[in-house]
Design a protein around this motif. Structure first.
Motif, PDB file in Angstrom:
ATOM      1  N   GLY A 191      56.591  16.885 -40.260  1.00  0.00           N
ATOM      2  CA  GLY A 191      57.960  17.397 -40.398  1.00  0.00           C
ATOM      3  C   GLY A 191      58.644  17.413 -39.055  1.00  0.00           C
ATOM      4  N   GLU A 192      59.603  18.313 -38.889  1.00  0.00           N
ATOM      5  CA  GLU A 192      60.320  18.448 -37.630  1.00  0.00           C
ATOM      6  C   GLU A 192      59.745  19.612 -36.837  1.00  0.00           C
ATOM      7  OE1 GLU A 192      64.536  18.570 -38.130  1.00  0.00           O
ATOM      8  OE2 GLU A 192      64.622  16.591 -39.064  1.00  0.00           O
ATOM      9  N   CYS A 193      59.542  19.402 -35.551  1.00  0.00           N
ATOM     10  CA  CYS A 193      58.952  20.404 -34.672  1.00  0.00           C
ATOM     11  C   CYS A 193      59.953  20.794 -33.592  1.00  0.00           C
ATOM     12  CB  CYS A 193      57.693  19.855 -33.997  1.00  0.00           C
ATOM     13  SG  CYS A 193      56.433  19.296 -35.153  1.00  0.00           S
ATOM     14  N   LEU A 194      59.888  22.054 -33.177  1.00  0.00           N
ATOM     15  CA  LEU A 194      60.752  22.575 -32.130  1.00  0.00           C
ATOM     16  C   LEU A 194      60.011  22.573 -30.801  1.00  0.00           C
ATOM     17  CD1 LEU A 194      63.420  24.070 -31.331  1.00  0.00           C
ATOM     18  CD2 LEU A 194      62.186  26.205 -31.798  1.00  0.00           C
TER      19      LEU A 194
ATOM     20  N   LEU B 146      63.284  11.997 -31.414  1.00  0.00           N
ATOM     21  CA  LEU B 146      64.111  13.201 -31.444  1.00  0.00           C
ATOM     22  C   LEU B 146      64.917  13.275 -32.737  1.00  0.00           C
ATOM     23  CD1 LEU B 146      65.544  13.546 -27.815  1.00  0.00           C
ATOM     24  CD2 LEU B 146      63.543  14.664 -28.826  1.00  0.00           C
ATOM     25  N   ARG B 147      65.079  14.496 -33.228  1.00  0.00           N
ATOM     26  CA  ARG B 147      65.929  14.801 -34.373  1.00  0.00           C
ATOM     27  C   ARG B 147      67.078  15.692 -33.899  1.00  0.00           C
ATOM     28  NH1 ARG B 147      64.446  10.927 -37.878  1.00  0.00           N
ATOM     29  NH2 ARG B 147      62.340  11.178 -38.708  1.00  0.00           N
ATOM     30  N   ALA B 148      67.970  16.073 -34.808  1.00  0.00           N
ATOM     31  CA  ALA B 148      69.003  17.045 -34.452  1.00  0.00           C
ATOM     32  C   ALA B 148      68.315  18.329 -34.006  1.00  0.00           C
ATOM     33  CB  ALA B 148      69.904  17.315 -35.646  1.00  0.00           C
ATOM     34  N   PRO B 149      68.681  18.903 -32.850  1.00  0.00           N
ATOM     35  CA  PRO B 149      67.977  20.075 -32.340  1.00  0.00           C
ATOM     36  C   PRO B 149      68.108  21.315 -33.220  1.00  0.00           C
ATOM     37  CG  PRO B 149      69.913  19.586 -31.004  1.00  0.00           C
ATOM     38  CD  PRO B 149      69.715  18.427 -31.918  1.00  0.00           C
ATOM     39  N   LEU B 150      69.144  21.375 -34.051  1.00  0.00           N
ATOM     40  CA  LEU B 150      69.235  22.416 -35.073  1.00  0.00           C
ATOM     41  C   LEU B 150      70.100  21.904 -36.201  1.00  0.00           C
ATOM     42  CD1 LEU B 150      71.639  25.367 -34.207  1.00  0.00           C
ATOM     43  CD2 LEU B 150      71.794  23.130 -33.129  1.00  0.00           C
ATOM     44  N   ARG B 151      69.952  22.534 -37.366  1.00  0.00           N
ATOM     45  CA  ARG B 151      70.737  22.163 -38.539  1.00  0.00           C
ATOM     46  C   ARG B 151      71.484  23.408 -39.020  1.00  0.00           C
ATOM     47  NH1 ARG B 151      69.750  17.077 -40.027  1.00  0.00           N
ATOM     48  NH2 ARG B 151      67.883  16.103 -39.162  1.00  0.00           N
ATOM     49  N   PRO B 152      72.652  23.651 -38.421  1.00  0.00           N
ATOM     50  CA  PRO B 152      73.404  24.856 -38.776  1.00  0.00           C
ATOM     51  C   PRO B 152      73.934  24.779 -40.198  1.00  0.00           C
ATOM     52  CG  PRO B 152      74.727  23.404 -37.408  1.00  0.00           C
ATOM     53  CD  PRO B 152      73.352  22.807 -37.452  1.00  0.00           C
TER      54      PRO B 152
END
Length: 314
Positions: free
Chosen positions: A11-14, A76-82
């Motif tokens: 998945g996506e990781c921070l 890299l993905r979007a750093p957050l998904r507001p």
């Protein structure tokens, strides 16, 4: 700190970006026997900072080897998904001079909304959908990431509510946005013109507010296929970041992870479109658009101290 999201672990990781390395947040939390779910994405981390007193500096201090990754090896993905992106249009003086304006342009912030469904990350494709628009335009914008929640926030305390800053490309369907009444009055249809699939590229990082002391003194630019189209400073904003936080908090309780985008400088393709009221004026170093965006175009949005957000049009 420079927060990123990247593909990994199914998945996506921070993580945080330090030079050429990414430090994984969940691995650091696991190493410190903390609840890893609280740092599974940036919104949850911000909430943990605000509500639980999470010490982010301590979290990433002396990370285990399992948390350290070569930045060049990850996607890299979007750093957050507001869930909510609150948008302010017509907020740069020079941009207002180059386009057809509504009666309220420049008199109060334009207010429209984008959602998480619009968000894509760095290197993701902006879809050119000819059934939606034949005039696809791009705009570099400084974006505010809210940390501390609040409602009716005074201007003088507004920046205390900022967690950090990032870049958003406010992709726009100009032929959906700009309308003219029989009387000649211009009006905007900001719903269909602004909110659609892939209309909010966001990233590549979120830079914490301690690294940007003055958000009104940042250089902001855009290149399309290497041609410099926009080059300005956030000092040209009519309403500052603090003003916009105050403005939007009148309607909404601003919550951790909400994003406010702050308008775009001059130099859009709209400025050269006489049919839609464009009045482009030559500026040193800038190349006027000869057309709107088409598949294959490389869009590079840059904001000083944050970086470059790159996306191709598909």
């Amino acid at each position: 700190m420079r927060f990123v999201s990247y593909a990994g672990h199914g998945g996506e990781c921070l993580g945080i970006l330090i030079r050429d390395q990414i430090i994984d947040a969940q691995e650091c939390a696991r190493h410190r026997r903390l609840d890893t779910s609280t740092v599974s994405d940036l919104v949850r981390l911000i909430e943990a900072c605000v509500h639980d007193g999470l010490d982010v500096g301590a979290l990433f201090d002396d990370p285990p080897a399992s948390a350290v990754h070569d930045a060049s090896s990850v996607l890299l993905r979007a750093p957050l998904r507001p869930s909510t992106i609150l948008c302010a249009g017509s907020n740069y003086r020079a941009h207002n001079l180059e386009k057809a304006n509504t009666p309220l342009s420049g008199k109060e912030p334009e207010f429209f909304v984008k959602t998480a469904d619009c968000v894509i990350g760095p290197d993701d494709g902006i879809v050119s959908d000819r059934k939606l628009t034949k005039k696809l335009d791009c705009e570099t914008e400084l974006a505010i990431v809210i940390g501390k929640p609040g409602r009716h926030i005074p201007v003088e305390h507004a920046l205390d509510h900022v967690f950090g800053y990032t870049i958003v490309n406010d992709v726009t369907a100009r032929d959906r946005q700009v309308r003219t009444a029989p009387s000649g009055t211009v009006w905007y249809e900001l719903g269909r013109g602004k909110a659609f699939d892939t209309s909010a590229p966001l990233g590549p990082v979120v830079v914490t507010s301690d690294e940007i002391a003055n958000p009104q003194a940042l250089h902001i630019s855009m290149r399309i296929n290497g041609e410099l189209r926009q080059s300005s400073s956030t000092s040209d904003m009519i309403w500052s970041c603090a003003d916009l936080i105050h403005f939007f908090s009148t309607n909404f309780t601003l919550k951790p992870g909400m994003v406010i985008i702050t308008g775009s400088p001059a130099g859009t393709a709209w400025s050269t479109d006489r049919e839609l009221g464009g009045t482009w004026t030559p500026a040193p170093g800038l190349i006027p658009a000869s057309r709107y965006c088409l598949p294959g175009d490389l869009i590079e949005c840059e904001v000083e101290k944050i970086g470059i957000l790159k996306n191709y049009v598909l």
